[in-house]
Design a protein around this motif. Structure first.
Motif, short mmCIF file in Angstrom:
data_model
loop_
_atom_site.label_atom_id
_atom_site.label_comp_id
_atom_site.label_asym_id
_atom_site.label_seq_id
_atom_site.Cartn_x
_atom_site.Cartn_y
_atom_site.Cartn_z
N ARG A 200 0.85 -1.18 0.00
CA ARG A 200 0.00 0.00 0.00
C ARG A 200 0.89 1.23 0.00
O ARG A 200 1.95 1.24 0.64
N LEU A 201 0.49 2.26 -0.70
CA LEU A 201 1.23 3.52 -0.69
C LEU A 201 0.56 4.47 0.30
O LEU A 201 -0.66 4.58 0.32
N ILE A 202 1.36 5.11 1.12
CA ILE A 202 0.82 6.03 2.11
C ILE A 202 1.41 7.42 1.90
O ILE A 202 2.58 7.57 1.54
N ARG A 203 0.60 8.42 2.14
CA ARG A 203 1.00 9.81 1.91
C ARG A 203 1.68 10.38 3.14
O ARG A 203 1.70 9.79 4.21
N LEU A 204 2.20 11.58 2.99
CA LEU A 204 3.03 12.21 4.03
C LEU A 204 2.33 12.31 5.38
O LEU A 204 2.94 12.02 6.41
N LYS A 205 1.07 12.71 5.42
CA LYS A 205 0.36 12.86 6.70
C LYS A 205 0.37 11.56 7.49
O LYS A 205 0.61 11.56 8.70
N GLU A 206 0.10 10.45 6.81
CA GLU A 206 0.09 9.16 7.50
C GLU A 206 1.50 8.74 7.92
O GLU A 206 1.70 8.18 8.99
N VAL A 207 2.49 9.01 7.07
CA VAL A 207 3.88 8.71 7.42
C VAL A 207 4.26 9.49 8.68
O VAL A 207 4.82 8.93 9.62
N GLN A 208 3.94 10.78 8.71
CA GLN A 208 4.25 11.60 9.89
C GLN A 208 3.59 11.02 11.14
O GLN A 208 4.21 10.95 12.20
N HIS A 209 2.34 10.61 11.02
CA HIS A 209 1.61 10.05 12.15
C HIS A 209 2.27 8.76 12.64
O HIS A 209 2.44 8.56 13.84
N ARG A 210 2.67 7.90 11.72
CA ARG A 210 3.25 6.61 12.09
C ARG A 210 4.63 6.74 12.72
O ARG A 210 4.96 6.00 13.64
N VAL A 211 5.46 7.64 12.19
CA VAL A 211 6.84 7.72 12.68
C VAL A 211 7.04 8.80 13.73
O VAL A 211 8.08 8.85 14.38
N GLY A 212 6.07 9.69 13.88
CA GLY A 212 6.19 10.73 14.90
C GLY A 212 7.19 11.81 14.58
O GLY A 212 7.79 12.39 15.48
N LEU A 213 7.41 12.05 13.29
CA LEU A 213 8.36 13.07 12.86
C LEU A 213 7.64 14.12 12.02
O LEU A 213 6.61 13.83 11.41
N GLY A 214 8.19 15.30 11.97
CA GLY A 214 7.65 16.37 11.15
C GLY A 214 8.14 16.28 9.72
O GLY A 214 9.10 15.56 9.41
N ALA B 3 4.41 9.36 -2.43
CA ALA B 3 3.89 8.49 -1.37
C ALA B 3 4.98 7.48 -1.04
O ALA B 3 5.89 7.23 -1.83
N TRP B 4 4.91 6.91 0.13
CA TRP B 4 5.88 5.93 0.58
C TRP B 4 5.24 4.55 0.57
O TRP B 4 4.06 4.40 0.87
N ALA B 5 6.05 3.53 0.28
CA ALA B 5 5.58 2.16 0.38
C ALA B 5 5.40 1.84 1.87
O ALA B 5 6.31 2.05 2.67
N GLU B 6 4.22 1.37 2.21
CA GLU B 6 3.91 1.06 3.61
C GLU B 6 4.92 0.07 4.18
O GLU B 6 5.36 0.22 5.33
N ASP B 7 5.34 -0.91 3.38
CA ASP B 7 6.32 -1.90 3.84
C ASP B 7 7.66 -1.24 4.20
O ASP B 7 8.29 -1.61 5.18
N ASP B 8 8.09 -0.27 3.38
CA ASP B 8 9.35 0.43 3.65
C ASP B 8 9.29 1.18 4.99
O ASP B 8 10.25 1.17 5.76
N ILE B 9 8.17 1.83 5.24
CA ILE B 9 8.01 2.58 6.49
C ILE B 9 7.98 1.62 7.68
O ILE B 9 8.62 1.86 8.70
N GLN B 10 7.28 0.50 7.52
CA GLN B 10 7.18 -0.47 8.60
C GLN B 10 8.55 -1.07 8.90
O GLN B 10 8.91 -1.25 10.07
N LEU B 11 9.34 -1.36 7.87
CA LEU B 11 10.70 -1.88 8.07
C LEU B 11 11.58 -0.85 8.77
O LEU B 11 12.38 -1.20 9.65
N TRP B 12 11.44 0.42 8.39
CA TRP B 12 12.23 1.48 9.01
C TRP B 12 11.89 1.59 10.49
O TRP B 12 12.78 1.70 11.34
N ILE B 13 10.59 1.53 10.82
CA ILE B 13 10.16 1.60 12.22
C ILE B 13 10.72 0.41 12.99
O ILE B 13 11.25 0.57 14.10
N SER B 14 10.61 -0.77 12.42
CA SER B 14 11.11 -1.99 13.09
C SER B 14 12.61 -1.91 13.34
O SER B 14 13.08 -2.31 14.41
N ALA B 15 13.36 -1.40 12.38
CA ALA B 15 14.81 -1.28 12.54
C ALA B 15 15.16 -0.30 13.66
O ALA B 15 16.14 -0.50 14.38
#
Length: 71
Positions: free
Chosen positions: A17-31, A56-68
């Motif tokens: 799934r592709l996610i936009r900046l607002k959701e990425v910011q919400h998930r990672v807690g960064l501005g 948009a960011w690949a949801e998998d890429d963001i999830q992997l970044w968070i996990s790391a």
């Protein structure tokens, strides 16, 4: 006898799934500025260009970044 179809490469099989900046910011807690600065420094995943200025960011890429970061 029917020929077996070639198996798709890992890149072709990966559906995410592709996610936009607002959701990425919400998930990672960064501005926004921190995300873009870290992208430039190679510390954050790069987005996919959707057209024009839309990205948009690949949801998998963001999830992997968070996990790391947690591990």
């Amino acid at each position: 006898m029917a020929e077996a179809e070639p198996s798709p490469s890992p890149e072709q099989r990966r559906i995410t799934r592709l996610i936009r900046l607002k959701e990425v910011q919400h998930r990672v807690g960064l501005g926004r500025s921190t995300i873009y600065r870290w992208m430039a420094e190679g510390k954050f995943p790069k987005p996919v260009q959707l057209g024009g200025y839309a990205v948009a960011w690949a949801e998998d890429d963001i999830q992997l970044w968070i996990s790391a970061r947690l591990g």
